[in-house]
Design an enzyme around this catalytic site. Structure first.
Site, PDB file in Angstrom:
ATOM      1  CD  GLU A   1      -4.574  -7.921   1.882  1.00 22.97           C
ATOM      2  OE1 GLU A   1      -5.450  -7.179   2.371  1.00 22.97           O
ATOM      3  OE2 GLU A   1      -3.358  -7.676   1.956  1.00 22.97           O
TER       4      GLU A   1
ATOM      5  CG  ASN B   1      -0.621  -7.042  -1.370  1.00 26.91           C
ATOM      6  OD1 ASN B   1      -1.210  -7.684  -2.250  1.00 26.91           O
ATOM      7  ND2 ASN B   1      -1.109  -6.899  -0.139  1.00 26.91           N
TER       8      ASN B   1
ATOM      9  CG  ASP C   1     -12.552  -8.971   1.958  1.00 29.71           C
ATOM     10  OD1 ASP C   1     -12.423  -8.079   1.092  1.00 29.71           O
ATOM     11  OD2 ASP C   1     -12.124  -8.838   3.113  1.00 29.71           O
TER      12      ASP C   1
ATOM     13  CG  HIS D   1      -9.879  -5.769   0.718  1.00 30.59           C
ATOM     14  ND1 HIS D   1     -10.071  -6.920   1.464  1.00 30.59           N
ATOM     15  CD2 HIS D   1      -8.582  -5.431   0.885  1.00 30.59           C
ATOM     16  CE1 HIS D   1      -8.935  -7.252   2.058  1.00 30.59           C
ATOM     17  NE2 HIS D   1      -8.015  -6.370   1.723  1.00 30.59           N
TER      18      HIS D   1
ATOM     19  CD  GLU E   1      -2.919  -1.165   2.362  1.00 32.59           C
ATOM     20  OE1 GLU E   1      -2.833  -0.259   3.207  1.00 32.59           O
ATOM     21  OE2 GLU E   1      -3.780  -2.045   2.383  1.00 32.59           O
TER      22      GLU E   1
END
Ligand code: XIL
Length: 297
Positions: free
Chosen positions: A232, A169, A234, A205, A127
């Site tokens: 990650e 990432n 979701d 996400h 990030e």
């Protein structure tokens, strides 16, 4: 296959989940983990605050617990994350300049060195780019040590664990946008100059939809000569099962998309409290999203 992991393996991919060390005591949790997944990421246990709570003093207890569980089960391990602006220990948050730079490289050397040879892929930097249309780096104590901090991090990680794949990432990079363009330009520059980078992680996400250029975005990064991974995943919302299937098919359509990781097992394990974004309900039952993923694999 009849599970996420075996089905993904038949397609030459892994299917992973984030794992929280305390939940390894929960037999419903570990039953699903051991049955369905062949890769794990420590949800918090390998972050800077967990691994180096005071400067130069390292604690690998919880990270090792997750790693040992995974290795006993024949699962591969993603390392997450060597450097991030969040979840830094207090002592690092207040540092700057050349002393922060040396603390940063020492952290990488010690953590990646501790796990040397045992990590499939490391999120070396997490990030580091700003949201919105600027395409700029995110302001952070690490960024203020100089714009070269990311390449220094990757070179340091390569020296510490030469066999781990080294990833950048980030989130909100799922479509072609200013933020993903800026990361694309960094990766292209790193490849041109020989800075060691092997993979780009797309956190993914998502909320009820996925950008229509999701697959094209993965593909353009792959075309730079790096692997891409969904790191990650979701997804909240009423269209959840369809979006899970779309993301799964996109990864399978990109030869260098090597695996998918969901960010937890049951909805009750999710960091997105109350959003129910995962593949199993709180009781551990398979949701429609699970079936959608399995059918897409
Ligand atoms: C989250 C964890 O899931 C939470 O338990 C923790 O409190 C905060 O961090 N992007 C990342 C992950 O890279 O490390 C974050 O994990 C979720 C967002």
């Amino acid at each position: 296959g009849t599970t996420l992991g075996t089905s993904a393996a038949e397609r030459g991919r892994y299917f992973g989940t984030a794992v929280a060390a305390p939940k390894l005591n929960d037999s419903v949790y570990t039953t699903i983990l051991n049955r369905e997944f062949n890769s794990v990421t420590a949800e918090n246990e390998m972050k800077w605050d967990a691994t180096e709570p005071s400067r130069g003093s390292f604690n690998f207890t919880s990270g090792d617990r997750i790693l040992n569980h995974a290795r006993q089960q024949g699962m591969s391990v993603r390392g997450h994350a060597l450097l991030w602006h969040n979840q830094q220990p207090g002592w690092a948050q207040s540092m700057e300049g050349s002393s922060l730079r040396s603390a940063m490289t020492n952290h990488i050397t010690q953590v990646a060195g501790h796990y040397r040879g045992q990590i499939h892929s490391w999120d070396v930097v997490n990030e580091a780019f700003a949201d919105g249309t600027s395409g700029a780096r995110r302001d952070s104590n690490l960024q203020r040590t100089g714009n070269d901090w990311i390449e220094v991090a990757f070179r340091t990680a390569r020296a510490a664990d030469p066999n781990a794949k080294l990833c950048y990432n980030d989130y909100n990079t799922d479509g072609i946008n200013a933020k993903s363009n800026a990361i694309y330009n960094m990766v292209r520059d790193f490849k041109a100059r020989g800075v060691p980078i092997d993979c780009v992680g797309f956190q993914s996400h998502l909320t009820n939809s996925v950008p229509s250029d999701y697959q094209a975005n993965l593909q353009r990064f792959a075309d730079l000569g790096v692997d891409v991974q969904i790191t990650e995943l979701d997804i909240s919302g009423s269209n959840q099962a369809n979006v899970y299937a779309t993301v799964t098919r996109a990864c399978l359509a990109v030869a260098r998309c090597t695996g998918i990781t969901v960010w937890g097992i049951r909805d009750s394990d999710s960091w997105r409290t109350g959003q129910n974004p995962l593949l199993f309900d709180a009781a551990g039952n398979k949701k429609p999203a699970y079936t959608a993923v399995l059918n897409a694999l």
